[in-house]
Scaffold this motif. Structure first.
Motif: not given
Length: 250
Positions: A149-157, A182-191
């Protein structure tokens, strides 16, 4: 072929380098065994051997380490929830905390890590003194899945995720994920959930970097069917015989 020639071949087939024999017996790592041999701490049939590659038959020869007869150690299989900031090393030249400090008061025998997690990564780490079992899990031929499970600094296409499944080239090395979702999406990042069936150095971080994506957290949550579950950070547990056998049969 004559009977004597057959006997010789069987004898040769059972002889391995001394350091490899010590490692396979589960008493220490290969590098620790090589060091012990060179320091004159190991004898075979009463004679000190200084060559780590010296041919040795563990079934027919008496091996002693520091004067004590070496016998095959009981096989131990451990799952550890590695915290972030801890290195996977028996000793660190830079004085950083290691996973072995988490096991120091456990009474466990020597255990080697089965694969790696870098300092900034966390989650499921296996350790064992069974080198054959460990080699199976890390051998790319067997394609044992590792799930992160990886938290990243953007919301990828979705096209970016698809590209990383197809594969990319980084410094001449092909990198790819078996699955990414995609596991879940926030305002500025995603898991993301990322599944690998091979493991190259900093595989996931490098794969994401090729797409301009930075990693905020990286947690290994499963190896094969073995899940990290609710094992607390910095804690460890023994694998059951069924769990260990299940991983070996992957």
């Amino acid at each position: 072929m004559s009977p004597s020639r057959q006997t010789t071949n069987r004898s040769n087939a059972a002889r391995y380098g001394l350091a490899r024999v010590l490692s396979k017996l589960g008493v220490c790592s290969r590098s620790q065994a090589e060091k012990a041999v060179r320091e004159g701490r190991v004898s075979v049939d009463g004679r000190v051997v200084l060559d780590p590659e010296g041919p040795t038959d563990p079934e027919r020869q008496r091996i002693c380490l520091d004067g004590e007869a070496v016998v095959a150690a009981k096989r131990v299989y451990v799952a550890l929830n590695k915290p972030r900031g801890v290195v996977v090393s028996a000793a660190d030249e830079r004085g950083r905390d290691t996973v072995y400090e988490l096991l120091a008061a456990s009474g466990l025998p020597w255990l080697g890590p089965v694969g790696r997690l870098d300092k900034a990564s966390e989650g499921l780490l296996l350790l064992s003194n069974d080198s054959v079992w460990a080699a199976h899990l890390t051998d790319p031929r067997y394609h044992v899945d590792k799930t992160y499970h990886v938290q990243i600094d953007t919301i990828p296409a979705q096209t970016v995720l698809d590209q990383m499944i197809l594969g990319v080239t980084d410094n001449g090395e092909r990198l790819a994920a078996k699955r990414i979702s995609l596991l879940r999406v926030g305002e500025k990042n995603a898991w993301l959930e990322v599944v690998l069936d091979e493991g190259r150095n900093r595989h996931i971080r490098r794969l994401l970097e090729t797409q301009g994506i930075g990693v905020l957290r990286l947690i290994r949550v499963a190896i094969g069917d073995l899940a990290l579950g609710d094992l607390a950070k910095g804690q460890w547990r023994h694998l059951s015989a069924e769990e260990a056998a299940g991983l070996h049969n992957k």
